[in-house]
Design an enzyme around this catalytic site. Structure first.
Site, mmCIF file in Angstrom:
data_model
loop_
_atom_site.group_PDB
_atom_site.id
_atom_site.type_symbol
_atom_site.label_atom_id
_atom_site.label_comp_id
_atom_site.label_asym_id
_atom_site.label_seq_id
_atom_site.Cartn_x
_atom_site.Cartn_y
_atom_site.Cartn_z
ATOM 1 N N ASP A 52 11.478 -19.746 -5.581
ATOM 2 C CA ASP A 52 10.345 -19.428 -6.462
ATOM 3 C C ASP A 52 9.013 -19.430 -5.712
ATOM 4 O O ASP A 52 8.189 -20.331 -5.861
ATOM 5 C CB ASP A 52 10.285 -20.384 -7.650
ATOM 6 C CG ASP A 52 9.471 -19.791 -8.799
ATOM 7 O OD1 ASP A 52 8.758 -18.789 -8.566
ATOM 8 O OD2 ASP A 52 9.533 -20.322 -9.918
ATOM 9 N N LEU A 94 21.615 -16.931 -15.660
ATOM 10 C CA LEU A 94 21.573 -18.257 -15.041
ATOM 11 C C LEU A 94 20.323 -19.039 -15.451
ATOM 12 O O LEU A 94 20.314 -20.266 -15.411
ATOM 13 C CB LEU A 94 21.609 -18.121 -13.516
ATOM 14 C CG LEU A 94 22.825 -17.387 -12.942
ATOM 15 C CD1 LEU A 94 22.659 -17.185 -11.429
ATOM 16 C CD2 LEU A 94 24.103 -18.162 -13.233
ATOM 17 N N LYS A 102 16.722 -11.609 -9.865
ATOM 18 C CA LYS A 102 15.580 -11.946 -10.718
ATOM 19 C C LYS A 102 15.115 -10.639 -11.336
ATOM 20 O O LYS A 102 14.661 -9.734 -10.625
ATOM 21 C CB LYS A 102 14.453 -12.612 -9.929
ATOM 22 C CG LYS A 102 13.286 -13.052 -10.816
ATOM 23 C CD LYS A 102 12.296 -13.924 -10.071
ATOM 24 C CE LYS A 102 11.215 -14.458 -10.998
ATOM 25 N NZ LYS A 102 10.266 -15.356 -10.293
ATOM 26 N N LYS A 122 7.981 -28.329 -6.136
ATOM 27 C CA LYS A 122 8.410 -29.356 -7.072
ATOM 28 C C LYS A 122 9.929 -29.436 -6.989
ATOM 29 O O LYS A 122 10.587 -28.512 -6.477
ATOM 30 C CB LYS A 122 7.970 -29.009 -8.491
ATOM 31 C CG LYS A 122 8.455 -27.639 -8.974
ATOM 32 C CD LYS A 122 7.864 -27.300 -10.340
ATOM 33 C CE LYS A 122 8.305 -25.893 -10.788
ATOM 34 N NZ LYS A 122 7.704 -25.521 -12.091
ATOM 35 N N PRO A 123 10.532 -30.510 -7.478
ATOM 36 C CA PRO A 123 11.996 -30.633 -7.392
ATOM 37 C C PRO A 123 12.744 -29.475 -8.033
ATOM 38 O O PRO A 123 13.794 -29.070 -7.536
ATOM 39 C CB PRO A 123 12.265 -31.957 -8.122
ATOM 40 C CG PRO A 123 11.019 -32.760 -7.908
ATOM 41 C CD PRO A 123 9.899 -31.752 -7.971
ATOM 42 N N ALA A 124 12.229 -28.920 -9.121
ATOM 43 C CA ALA A 124 12.922 -27.818 -9.796
ATOM 44 C C ALA A 124 12.952 -26.547 -8.956
ATOM 45 O O ALA A 124 13.757 -25.647 -9.220
ATOM 46 C CB ALA A 124 12.271 -27.524 -11.149
ATOM 47 N N ASN A 125 12.107 -26.462 -7.936
ATOM 48 C CA ASN A 125 12.080 -25.293 -7.066
ATOM 49 C C ASN A 125 12.791 -25.544 -5.740
ATOM 50 O O ASN A 125 12.568 -24.831 -4.759
ATOM 51 C CB ASN A 125 10.643 -24.831 -6.818
ATOM 52 C CG ASN A 125 10.092 -24.047 -7.993
ATOM 53 O OD1 ASN A 125 10.839 -23.562 -8.839
ATOM 54 N ND2 ASN A 125 8.780 -23.931 -8.068
ATOM 55 N N ASP A 146 3.501 -24.089 -5.507
ATOM 56 C CA ASP A 146 4.238 -24.563 -6.694
ATOM 57 C C ASP A 146 5.479 -25.343 -6.261
ATOM 58 O O ASP A 146 6.553 -25.175 -6.833
ATOM 59 C CB ASP A 146 4.625 -23.382 -7.577
ATOM 60 C CG ASP A 146 5.048 -23.824 -8.989
ATOM 61 O OD1 ASP A 146 4.628 -24.920 -9.419
ATOM 62 O OD2 ASP A 146 5.791 -23.081 -9.648
#
Length: 387
Positions: free
Chosen positions: A244, A110, A133, A228-231, A226
């Site tokens: 994350d 993924l 993971k 952020k939008p990606a997390n 950390d």
């Protein structure tokens, strides 16, 4: 200096109480990059030449009685969720104490980053899909320690908006360390923003849920570091999950002494991180992170990164972007922020909230994520704004 000798010197410094456990992990990372253990111990722990010579002598004496020394000694303790190092673990493999698990059938990848990958898997025992993971088989020992830290930290955060962790273990076929977590069918917030797949109002509601999750984590003594939008994962059926937690600093209530709260204990532990050691994502990290001022990291560090996330929701782009991480961090430190309204038409109230959260000085930001979340909640329940 030979890598095994440097690692042993570090282990002895830890056992003698000269350097903290969190700092050990940072120094081990720096050693992988070719750093000098003597210089790092001088900088991080303030050791002098006589102490370093004593450590060298003790390391040589210890090695004389043994034929092997590990390259990356260390283990994660289950008691306080911080990374600890001891000589008793020197010969143990990185995955010592982690159980073999045969219940998962691995599927497609993924995502991938660094020495880890996230793969889809079928849990045969419960007949459900999960995500694993997984660390590469040749991942260095500090990476395994970080995986353990992330799994155990996240596993203790039981909140509807934090990804659930099911198991930490080792894949028997490959010997790879992994942890299993909820499989989220959807996209991360960054993708959704860039594709304009959700309405602004729906994104603000999701951001409110993120604030709730982070406020809960802070109440348990955990700082994400950390955000952020990606997390942030946005599921197809309304799920909003913060993921994350690999850079999170966490200390459980059991190790807090006196009248200290879990968060105060976490901050004390964080101060063991070497000054000048930068961690995070440049476009979203706070000025104190960009400056490597670990002693200044607290709840307001996450407040800033949440503000940067809100900025991207409003402006459709990250607050600071450049051609290199170093240049981006310079922009963060300068604090010369272009208002979101220069890129799009945005709510004046949301812009005010965003800019306060991203204030250059910590004292000018929201004092807590609870305060930030309250302002977002008030906005969502207020009458519509008019020009």
């Amino acid at each position: 200096m030979a890598a095994n000798h440097a690692c042993l010197v570090l282990a002895l410094a830890n056992r003698r109480g000269l350097v903290g456990a969190e700092a050990v992990l940072r120094i081990a990372d720096a050693l992988d990059g070719g750093g000098s253990v003597h210089e790092l111990l001088r900088k991080v722990a303030g050791l002098d030449d006589s102490q370093l010579k004593a450590l060298d002598a003790e390391a040589e004496a210890w090695r004389a009685d043994r034929t092997e020394v590990c390259e990356d000694p260390g283990e994660a303790t289950a008691d306080d969720q911080t990374i600890a190092l001891s000589l008793s673990a020197a010969h143990a493999p990185a995955t010592a104490g982690m159980a073999l698990s045969t219940r998962y059938s691995l599927g497609r990848i993924l995502g991938r980053g660094g020495v880890a990958r996230v793969v889809e898997a079928m849990d045969a025992d419960l007949g459900r899909q999960v995500a694993l993971k997984v660390l590469d088989a040749k991942a260095p020992r500090p990476a395994v320690m970080r995986l353990q830290h992330e799994a155990r930290t996240t596993g203790q955060l039981e909140h509807p908006n934090i990804v659930p962790v099911h198991e930490l273990g080792v894949l028997p076929a490959t010997g790879e360390a992994f942890f299993a977590m909820k499989r989220i069918v959807g996209r991360d917030m960054r993708q959704v923003i860039r594709e304009a797949a959700w309405s602004p109002g729906r994104l603000i509601e999701a951001f409110r849920d993120v604030c709730r999750a982070v406020a809960y984590a802070h109440s348990k003594g955990v700082i994400h570091r950390d955000l952020k939008p990606a997390n942030v994962m946005l599921g197809d059926f309304g799920e909003v999950l913060v993921v994350d937690w690999g850079l999170a600093i966490a200390v459980g209530p059991r190790v807090a002494s006196g009248d200290a709260t879990p968060l105060e204990a976490a901050k004390r532990n964080l101060r063991r991180t070497p000054a000048g050691y930068v961690q995070g994502t440049p476009s979203y990290m706070s000025p104190e992170q960009a400056a490597g001022s670990t002693e200044e990291i607290d709840e307001r560090t996450d407040v800033y990164s949440l503000g940067a996330t809100l900025y991207e929701i409003l402006a459709g782009r990250a607050p600071f972007e450049s051609g290199s991480p170093a240049e981006t961090m310079r922009l963060v430190l300068a604090g010369d922020l272009t208002k979101p309204s220069m890129y799009r038409t945005v709510s004046p109230e949301l812009e005010r909230i965003c800019l306060r959260a991203m204030a250059l000085r910590r004292e000018d930001r929201y004092g807590s994520v609870v305060e930030l979340g309250t302002d977002i909640e008030d906005y969502l329940h207020a009458p519509p704004e008019h020009p």
